[in-house]
Design a protein around this motif. Structure first.
Motif, PDB file in Angstrom:
ATOM      1  N   SER A  77     -22.042 -30.841 -40.775  1.00 41.53           N
ATOM      2  CA  SER A  77     -23.472 -31.026 -40.913  1.00 41.53           C
ATOM      3  C   SER A  77     -24.125 -30.842 -39.558  1.00 41.53           C
ATOM      4  CB  SER A  77     -23.755 -32.426 -41.431  1.00 41.53           C
ATOM      5  OG  SER A  77     -22.816 -32.787 -42.416  1.00 41.53           O
ATOM      6  N   THR A  95     -14.320 -39.326 -26.818  1.00 40.61           N
ATOM      7  CA  THR A  95     -14.372 -40.143 -28.031  1.00 40.61           C
ATOM      8  C   THR A  95     -15.790 -40.659 -28.246  1.00 40.61           C
ATOM      9  OG1 THR A  95     -12.137 -40.840 -27.458  1.00 40.61           O
ATOM     10  CG2 THR A  95     -13.236 -42.072 -29.193  1.00 40.61           C
ATOM     11  N   HIS A 113     -21.157 -41.181 -30.857  1.00 41.91           N
ATOM     12  CA  HIS A 113     -22.623 -41.212 -30.811  1.00 41.91           C
ATOM     13  C   HIS A 113     -23.244 -40.043 -31.590  1.00 41.91           C
ATOM     14  CE1 HIS A 113     -23.152 -44.675 -28.328  1.00 41.91           C
ATOM     15  NE2 HIS A 113     -22.416 -44.201 -27.353  1.00 41.91           N
ATOM     16  N   ARG A 151     -21.964 -38.568 -34.294  1.00 41.43           N
ATOM     17  CA  ARG A 151     -21.889 -38.936 -35.714  1.00 41.43           C
ATOM     18  C   ARG A 151     -22.817 -40.109 -36.027  1.00 41.43           C
ATOM     19  NH1 ARG A 151     -20.101 -38.465 -40.428  1.00 41.43           N
ATOM     20  NH2 ARG A 151     -19.655 -36.315 -39.868  1.00 41.43           N
ATOM     21  N   ILE A 178     -15.859 -29.533 -26.936  1.00 39.24           N
ATOM     22  CA  ILE A 178     -17.124 -30.274 -27.047  1.00 39.24           C
ATOM     23  C   ILE A 178     -18.298 -29.325 -26.840  1.00 39.24           C
ATOM     24  CG2 ILE A 178     -18.555 -32.024 -25.892  1.00 39.24           C
ATOM     25  CD1 ILE A 178     -16.031 -33.700 -25.554  1.00 39.24           C
ATOM     26  N   THR A 200     -19.018 -27.697 -30.050  1.00 35.82           N
ATOM     27  CA  THR A 200     -19.729 -28.609 -30.956  1.00 35.82           C
ATOM     28  C   THR A 200     -21.195 -28.706 -30.557  1.00 35.82           C
ATOM     29  OG1 THR A 200     -17.696 -29.889 -31.205  1.00 35.82           O
ATOM     30  CG2 THR A 200     -19.728 -30.954 -31.910  1.00 35.82           C
ATOM     31  N   VAL A 201     -21.438 -28.849 -29.237  1.00 30.72           N
ATOM     32  CA  VAL A 201     -22.812 -28.976 -28.740  1.00 30.72           C
ATOM     33  C   VAL A 201     -23.614 -27.722 -29.085  1.00 30.72           C
ATOM     34  CG1 VAL A 201     -24.179 -28.927 -26.604  1.00 30.72           C
ATOM     35  CG2 VAL A 201     -22.374 -30.628 -26.885  1.00 30.72           C
ATOM     36  N   GLY A 209     -24.222 -27.317 -32.787  1.00 35.26           N
ATOM     37  CA  GLY A 209     -25.074 -28.368 -33.334  1.00 35.26           C
ATOM     38  C   GLY A 209     -24.478 -29.021 -34.566  1.00 35.26           C
ATOM     39  N   LEU A 210     -23.249 -28.668 -34.901  1.00 35.49           N
ATOM     40  CA  LEU A 210     -22.633 -29.200 -36.117  1.00 35.49           C
ATOM     41  C   LEU A 210     -21.886 -30.490 -35.837  1.00 35.49           C
ATOM     42  CD1 LEU A 210     -21.279 -25.921 -37.720  1.00 35.49           C
ATOM     43  CD2 LEU A 210     -23.278 -27.250 -38.404  1.00 35.49           C
ATOM     44  N   VAL A 211     -22.046 -31.452 -36.716  1.00 32.70           N
ATOM     45  CA  VAL A 211     -21.343 -32.724 -36.590  1.00 32.70           C
ATOM     46  C   VAL A 211     -20.035 -32.601 -37.366  1.00 32.70           C
ATOM     47  CG1 VAL A 211     -21.468 -35.190 -37.037  1.00 32.70           C
ATOM     48  CG2 VAL A 211     -23.548 -33.918 -36.509  1.00 32.70           C
ATOM     49  N   PRO A 212     -18.894 -32.687 -36.680  1.00 32.46           N
ATOM     50  CA  PRO A 212     -17.620 -32.569 -37.400  1.00 32.46           C
ATOM     51  C   PRO A 212     -17.500 -33.681 -38.434  1.00 32.46           C
ATOM     52  CG  PRO A 212     -17.280 -32.586 -35.010  1.00 32.46           C
ATOM     53  CD  PRO A 212     -18.703 -32.995 -35.267  1.00 32.46           C
ATOM     54  N   HIS A 213     -16.824 -33.390 -39.533  1.00 37.36           N
ATOM     55  CA  HIS A 213     -16.645 -34.404 -40.567  1.00 37.36           C
ATOM     56  C   HIS A 213     -15.805 -35.553 -40.005  1.00 37.36           C
ATOM     57  CE1 HIS A 213     -17.082 -35.883 -44.527  1.00 37.36           C
ATOM     58  NE2 HIS A 213     -15.779 -35.944 -44.759  1.00 37.36           N
ATOM     59  N   ASP A 214     -16.039 -36.709 -40.589  1.00 34.00           N
ATOM     60  CA  ASP A 214     -15.421 -37.972 -40.146  1.00 34.00           C
ATOM     61  C   ASP A 214     -14.084 -37.758 -39.436  1.00 34.00           C
ATOM     62  OD1 ASP A 214     -15.346 -40.594 -39.729  1.00 34.00           O
ATOM     63  OD2 ASP A 214     -14.842 -41.184 -41.784  1.00 34.00           O
ATOM     64  N   GLU A 215     -14.050 -38.110 -38.174  1.00 33.98           N
ATOM     65  CA  GLU A 215     -12.836 -37.933 -37.399  1.00 33.98           C
ATOM     66  C   GLU A 215     -12.106 -39.256 -37.290  1.00 33.98           C
ATOM     67  OE1 GLU A 215     -13.298 -35.812 -33.792  1.00 33.98           O
ATOM     68  OE2 GLU A 215     -13.864 -34.039 -34.945  1.00 33.98           O
ATOM     69  N   SER A 233     -11.206 -40.586 -33.706  1.00 37.65           N
ATOM     70  CA  SER A 233     -12.200 -41.176 -32.807  1.00 37.65           C
ATOM     71  C   SER A 233     -12.737 -42.494 -33.349  1.00 37.65           C
ATOM     72  CB  SER A 233     -13.347 -40.200 -32.567  1.00 37.65           C
ATOM     73  OG  SER A 233     -14.050 -39.965 -33.762  1.00 37.65           O
ATOM     74  N   HIS A 241     -27.762 -44.922 -30.268  1.00 36.56           N
ATOM     75  CA  HIS A 241     -26.976 -43.678 -30.301  1.00 36.56           C
ATOM     76  C   HIS A 241     -27.645 -42.561 -29.494  1.00 36.56           C
ATOM     77  CE1 HIS A 241     -23.720 -44.945 -32.808  1.00 36.56           C
ATOM     78  NE2 HIS A 241     -24.520 -45.343 -33.785  1.00 36.56           N
ATOM     79  N   LEU A 262     -25.632 -40.968 -26.533  1.00 36.45           N
ATOM     80  CA  LEU A 262     -25.311 -39.543 -26.484  1.00 36.45           C
ATOM     81  C   LEU A 262     -25.807 -38.946 -25.168  1.00 36.45           C
ATOM     82  CD1 LEU A 262     -23.988 -37.345 -28.155  1.00 36.45           C
ATOM     83  CD2 LEU A 262     -26.187 -36.880 -29.240  1.00 36.45           C
TER      84      LEU A 262
END
Lengths: 136, 136
Positions: free
Chosen positions: A11, A101, A106, A108, B67, B70-71, B74-80, B83, B106, B110
């Motif tokens: 997402s 981590t 943050h 998520r 990272i 990811t930055v 802009g996508l938030v990885p699914h529940d990790e 972490s 948050h 961040l």
């Protein structure tokens, strides 16, 4: 199939921020008389523990608008003693965590809370429509 | 004067994300032979508790690059699970907090961790230059 699922489960933070902005914009367009929200409790259920919070719908409305301004400006307010004091207790695991981590935590966390706040703006808009007697 | 100070003390999350992206880009441009980072400890001080972490510079290099991806996406990885497991203990204050409080927590978190990771990328770049014998 798993690859497609994995893609769907990802997402975008920017999308979540934009969705929130839109929800508050709709709320602002709908709530023409914010003063009608004064003294209306956020939680209808008096047994609900959260109902004890003294904030009325009007205060929630102002907070949601303020957060929209922060989201749209992209500016991080300088250290907010208020929000930190309540959270700093018992957060030792955060201080010990590796920055990599913390980044995911943050990222998520921000994503999840934006979804919660979007829902809250939508709920507030519906409550206002209830108050002025427009069924939906 | 206080107004000007207040403006200076505000900071942009997007700018922090962009600064990180630039720092990792510089690191990637400098580190032409990443394999030289293998088996080099991140902390030089053996007494340092963090030196016990088994990750070498090469693993840190890969993490910082991941990272950045990811930055930039802009996508938030699914529940990790990884972490979260480490952080979920003792974080009850977070679960009880109002979403408005969590938002600021948050957002600031961040922002702060991006500054830490930017510094880390710059340190790693300097360490690489040390390894290949380029003084700076």
């Amino acid at each position: 199939m798993q690859s497609a699922d994995a893609k769907l489960s990802r997402s975008s933070l920017l999308l979540a921020l934009r969705r929130y902005s839109t929800a508050v914009h709709n709320m602002e367009q709908t709530v023409l008389l914010p003063s009608l929200l004064r003294d209306v409790p956020y939680h209808n259920d008096p047994d609900c523990e959260a109902a004890n919070h003294s904030m009325d719908l009007y205060e929630h409305y102002l907070l949601l608008k303020a957060i929209k301004n922060t989201v749209e400006s992209g500016l991080v307010p300088h250290d907010e003693a208020k929000s930190h004091a309540a959270l700093h207790k018992g957060l030792e695991p955060l201080l010990e965590a590796e920055p990599e981590t913390l980044f995911h935590f943050h990222l998520r966390g921000l994503f999840t809370v934006m979804a919660t706040l979007t829902k809250k703006s939508q709920n507030l808009t519906e409550k206002y429509l209830d108050i002025i007697g427009i069924s939906h």
